[in-house]
Design an enzyme around this catalytic site. Structure first.
Site, PDB file in Angstrom:
ATOM      1  N   CYS A   1     -22.251  43.301  52.515  1.00  0.00           N
ATOM      2  CA  CYS A   1     -22.218  43.478  51.059  1.00  0.00           C
ATOM      3  C   CYS A   1     -21.948  44.907  50.628  1.00  0.00           C
ATOM      4  CB  CYS A   1     -23.509  42.957  50.437  1.00  0.00           C
ATOM      5  SG  CYS A   1     -24.997  43.929  50.832  1.00  0.00           S
TER       6      CYS A   1
ATOM      7  N   HIS B   1     -29.276  44.038  48.926  1.00  0.00           N
ATOM      8  CA  HIS B   1     -27.993  43.442  48.567  1.00  0.00           C
ATOM      9  C   HIS B   1     -27.369  44.262  47.451  1.00  0.00           C
ATOM     10  CE1 HIS B   1     -24.759  40.656  48.006  1.00  0.00           C
ATOM     11  NE2 HIS B   1     -25.045  40.571  46.719  1.00  0.00           N
TER      12      HIS B   1
ATOM     13  N   ASP C   1     -19.279  40.477  42.462  1.00  0.00           N
ATOM     14  CA  ASP C   1     -19.911  40.440  43.783  1.00  0.00           C
ATOM     15  C   ASP C   1     -19.004  39.669  44.739  1.00  0.00           C
ATOM     16  OD1 ASP C   1     -21.499  40.348  46.013  1.00  0.00           O
ATOM     17  OD2 ASP C   1     -23.235  39.429  45.023  1.00  0.00           O
TER      18      ASP C   1
END
Length: 301
Positions: A96, A135, A150
């Site tokens: 991520c 995250h 995202d």
């Protein structure tokens, strides 16, 4: 080859640590501009971008999610030059922090009004227990509207940017997502198996690069981190989500709009799954049953 853990013992070379010792140490690096926007767009198969949503979807469905660096004992470098080398020039994937920092640099190069990173606590599988802030996601403003972006949620996340508005359902090629308020937090949810499922919760405040570096370090080095103990890979497609979990055993999970299935994969077949289903070449299984990926060429730029 990147294989057995080497004992990660230093932060990214791109990070500058000031000489002050102890708790007074300061990290000075911030993100730099994207070096080659044309190469990034070619990597995600976009010739002439017409919208930020187009870029988001192309990135999400082209660049795989993978954690070979942390699995092999290396803390991933988060400077823009390293991200472009790894994920664009060498056609690797990332996790991520890498995905969304690369997207941030691309959005800035494409002229968004503002883009800021934020940190979240993953709720999938948490069973009510608090998780660390490990995250990374983005909030950006374009044409007077605010969006959540995202492209780094393990092959199961958003296809398109999500309007940053509580309780507004976004339908993305049949997949449904929404943000809800829960106290100080926003929670990203997806409609799965007949109900809303929490993905992660976050306080909508920008974070500094030092906070991202610390979260990256923790995720890549903690002995109980799933990104250290095994392989977690994924690929987002318009019609399905693919996740591959591999350690002593391997399982591939495939989710469509109709539901999900999980199937065991013999370890010897995992490299083929990476190549044919996740879009990642040069993965192999070594004699110690650890997965490796070819080293990056020294002359790659």
């Amino acid at each position: 080859m990147r294989s057995a853990r080497k004992g990660a013992n230093a932060l990214s070379d791109a990070r500058v640590l000031h000489p002050e010792a102890g708790h007074g140490a300061r990290y000075s690096r911030e993100m730099s501009s994207l070096k080659d926007l044309a190469a990034y767009l070619a990597r995600i198969n976009v010739v002439s971008p017409t919208s930020f949503a187009q870029v988001h979807r192309a990135h999400a469905t082209t660049i795989p999610f993978e954690n070979f660096d942390s699995y092999s004992g290396t803390v991933p470098s988060l400077d823009t030059v390293s991200l472009e080398k790894k994920m664009v020039a060498l056609e690797r994937g990332g996790y991520c922090f890498e995905h969304n920092l690369l997207l941030q640099a691309a959005l800035e190069a494409l002229g968004v009004d503002e883009v800021v990173p934020m940190l979240a606590r993953v709720r999938v599988g948490a069973n009510g227990e608090p998780r660390p802030l490990n995250h990374l996601l983005l909030r950006f403003i374009a044409d007077g509207m605010t969006w959540l972006a995202d492209v780094g949620f393990g092959g199961t996340g958003l296809l398109d940017p999500l309007p940053f508005e509580p309780d507004r359902v976004s339908v993305q090629s049949g997949w449904q997502y929404r943000l809800v308020r829960e106290g100080k937090e926003f929670v990203l949810q997806a409609w799965q198996d007949g109900s809303w499922t929490d993905f992660y919760g976050f306080v909508p405040e920008p974070v500094n690069m030092v906070d991202i570096e610390v979260a990256n370090w923790f995720t890549a080095t903690h002995p109980e981190s799933p990104f250290v103990t095994g392989i977690f890979a994924g690929a987002r497609r318009v019609d399905r989500c693919l996740s591959l979990l591999a350690s002593d055993t391997a399982t591939i999970i495939e989710r469509t709009l109709d539901g999900s299935t999980a199937a065991p994969v013999p370890l010897a077949e995992v490299p083929m799954v990476f190549r044919t289903r996740l879009g990642l070449d040069h993965v192999s299984l070594d004699p110690n049953n650890r997965f490796t990926i070819d080293d990056l060429p020294d002359d790659a730029t």
